[in-house]
Design a protein around this motif. Structure first.
Motif, PDB file in Angstrom:
ATOM      1  N   GLN A 273      10.926   8.415  -0.747  1.00 24.49           N
ATOM      2  CA  GLN A 273       9.616   7.800  -0.577  1.00 24.49           C
ATOM      3  C   GLN A 273       9.356   7.335   0.851  1.00 24.49           C
ATOM      4  OE1 GLN A 273       7.577   8.188  -2.869  1.00 24.49           O
ATOM      5  NE2 GLN A 273       8.567   8.026  -4.865  1.00 24.49           N
ATOM      6  N   TYR A 277       5.919   6.027   3.004  1.00 24.69           N
ATOM      7  CA  TYR A 277       5.777   4.649   3.467  1.00 24.69           C
ATOM      8  C   TYR A 277       5.507   4.647   4.978  1.00 24.69           C
ATOM      9  CZ  TYR A 277       8.081   3.316  -0.956  1.00 24.69           C
ATOM     10  OH  TYR A 277       8.431   3.140  -2.261  1.00 24.69           O
ATOM     11  N   CYS A 281       2.138   3.186   6.882  1.00 26.73           N
ATOM     12  CA  CYS A 281       2.254   2.129   7.897  1.00 26.73           C
ATOM     13  C   CYS A 281       1.731   2.619   9.236  1.00 26.73           C
ATOM     14  CB  CYS A 281       3.717   1.688   8.033  1.00 26.73           C
ATOM     15  SG  CYS A 281       4.309   0.686   6.656  1.00 26.73           S
ATOM     16  N   PHE A 292       2.696  -5.007   4.101  1.00 25.52           N
ATOM     17  CA  PHE A 292       3.022  -3.801   3.354  1.00 25.52           C
ATOM     18  C   PHE A 292       4.133  -4.037   2.337  1.00 25.52           C
ATOM     19  CE2 PHE A 292       5.203   0.353   2.868  1.00 25.52           C
ATOM     20  CZ  PHE A 292       4.155   1.045   2.276  1.00 25.52           C
ATOM     21  N   ARG A 293       5.140  -4.800   2.698  1.00 29.72           N
ATOM     22  CA  ARG A 293       6.224  -5.033   1.744  1.00 29.72           C
ATOM     23  C   ARG A 293       5.736  -5.854   0.551  1.00 29.72           C
ATOM     24  NH1 ARG A 293      10.095  -7.853  -0.453  1.00 29.72           N
ATOM     25  NH2 ARG A 293      12.114  -6.823  -0.781  1.00 29.72           N
ATOM     26  N   LEU A 296       3.990  -3.513  -1.621  1.00 33.70           N
ATOM     27  CA  LEU A 296       4.870  -2.537  -2.250  1.00 33.70           C
ATOM     28  C   LEU A 296       5.595  -3.129  -3.459  1.00 33.70           C
ATOM     29  CD1 LEU A 296       5.468   0.410  -1.731  1.00 33.70           C
ATOM     30  CD2 LEU A 296       7.462  -0.276  -0.378  1.00 33.70           C
ATOM     31  N   LEU A 341      -0.981   5.794  -2.896  1.00 33.46           N
ATOM     32  CA  LEU A 341      -0.457   4.598  -2.257  1.00 33.46           C
ATOM     33  C   LEU A 341      -1.509   3.951  -1.360  1.00 33.46           C
ATOM     34  CD1 LEU A 341       2.432   3.336  -2.448  1.00 33.46           C
ATOM     35  CD2 LEU A 341       2.912   4.384  -0.237  1.00 33.46           C
TER      36      LEU A 341
END
Length: 353
Positions: A273, A277, A281, A292-293, A296, A341
């Protein structure tokens, strides 16, 4: 002839607990004009700091200007201290004291792992687990105090604090030799791969992932990343100008990601993945990337049906993402997972910021 007064001293401050700093927070200027600026911290950044404190890990030094010695032209707000480096850490500590965020849901105390502390706020710790709250209260951060008569001395300190930072743009450009394989090895050496990723790298999975990121960057698009395509990409090196520009962008993005993700992050347990990601970003605004984290975590919980209210995904999107994740090197898989996403990230940002 009058000689201009010059004064610069740096001293390690005597041990002071976090509770001591809390009681003097109104005497601390956390945002002077000469402060070393940093990105805005997300909730997971703050939780990671509190985790480190409670579990006894070392945290970076704080640097503050000390005005208790006397008058100074640098004392812009009539304070006792002004923060040079450590604003986000001070603010995170004070916010945790104020119950503005809890411990991470998966938090555990290393020397008492059975304690159910995940998701608790400071006030609950203080009431139900006072011995854990005391670990936080009595933590002694390493604080360097600076006595300076001129702003230029603070600026010189900034330069020296940052002198050993790895992988500046000039260093990256200097490292490029024209061989894609060498560049891929240098990408693999970035902190993101050496510290943040959790997947096994014994068989070169990190090199494989680095090659995918470089291919995306050089071509400017999501690509098929099967062995045949990666081998062809490495053998048919693009021109040196394209490589330089691509590597600069790639390292800049990885630098941002290494600040967002945690050490051996559970969210980076699979190599498959990470290219998606990275691409999200890379194409997100500077204001959005620090979150972002946090996003996620919610995305993965929604994917696994752990979020019942305010879910980010429809049932169709969940199914599509899971099916696409079975063929992680297909171009259509990259595109579909990226689209899902990105849509979910945009929705999360609109709901949380």
């Amino acid at each position: 002839m009058k000689t201009e007064s010059r004064l610069f001293k740096m001293l390690r401050m005597d041990a002071r607990t976090l509770i001591w700093w809390r009681s003097r927070r109104h005497r601390i200027d956390v945002d002077p004009s000469y402060q070393r600026k940093g990105r805005r911290w997300s909730i997971s950044d703050k939780q990671y700091l509190i985790d480190s404190i409670l579990n006894g890990f070392d945290i970076p030094k704080f640097y503050v200007v000390d005005f208790t010695w006397g008058d100074s032209p640098l004392n812009e707000k009539n304070s006792e201290y002004a923060v040079i480096d450590g604003k986000q850490r001070f603010e995170s500590v004070f916010e945790f004291f104020d119950d503005k965020f809890p411990l991470a849901a998966n938090f555990r105390l290393l020397n008492q792992p059975t304690l159910p502390l995940g998701g608790l706020k400071y006030s609950v710790l203080k009431t139900d687990y006072p011995e854990v709250a005391e670990l936080f209260d009595n933590f002694n951060p390493d604080v360097m105090t600076v006595i300076a008569s001129k702003k230029e001395y603070i600026e010189e300190l900034f330069v020296r604090l940052n002198r050993s930072k790895p992988l500046s743009g000039a260093e990256i450009r200097n490292a490029i030799t024209g061989e894609v394989s060498e560049i891929i090895r240098s990408i693999r050496g970035h902190e993101f791969f050496t510290s943040n990723v959790r997947f096994n790298t014994n068989k070169g999975q990190d090199l494989n992932c680095a090659a995918k990121l470089l291919m995306f960057e050089v071509t400017g698009a999501l690509q098929e990343t099967k062995k045949t395509q990666l081998d062809k990409f490495v053998k048919e090196a693009p021109d040196n100008t394209t490589l330089k520009k691509s590597v600069e962008t790639l390292f800049s993005t990885l630098e941002n990601m290494s600040e967002v993700f945690q050490f051996k992050d559970t969210l980076l347990g699979s190599e498959g993945q990470i290219p998606i990601y990275y691409w999200l970003c890379r194409n997100s605004s500077a204001e959005a990337v620090p979150y972002f984290r946090d996003f996620l975590e919610t995305f993965m919980a929604s994917l696994d049906n752990q979020v019942k209210r305010g879910a980010l995904l429809t049932e169709g999107e969940k199914a599509d993402f899971k099916i696409a994740s079975r063929s992680i090197n297909d171009r259509t898989s990259h595109s579909l997972r990226y689209d899902i996403l990105k849509k979910a990230f945009d929705k999360w940002l609109s709901l949380n910021l």
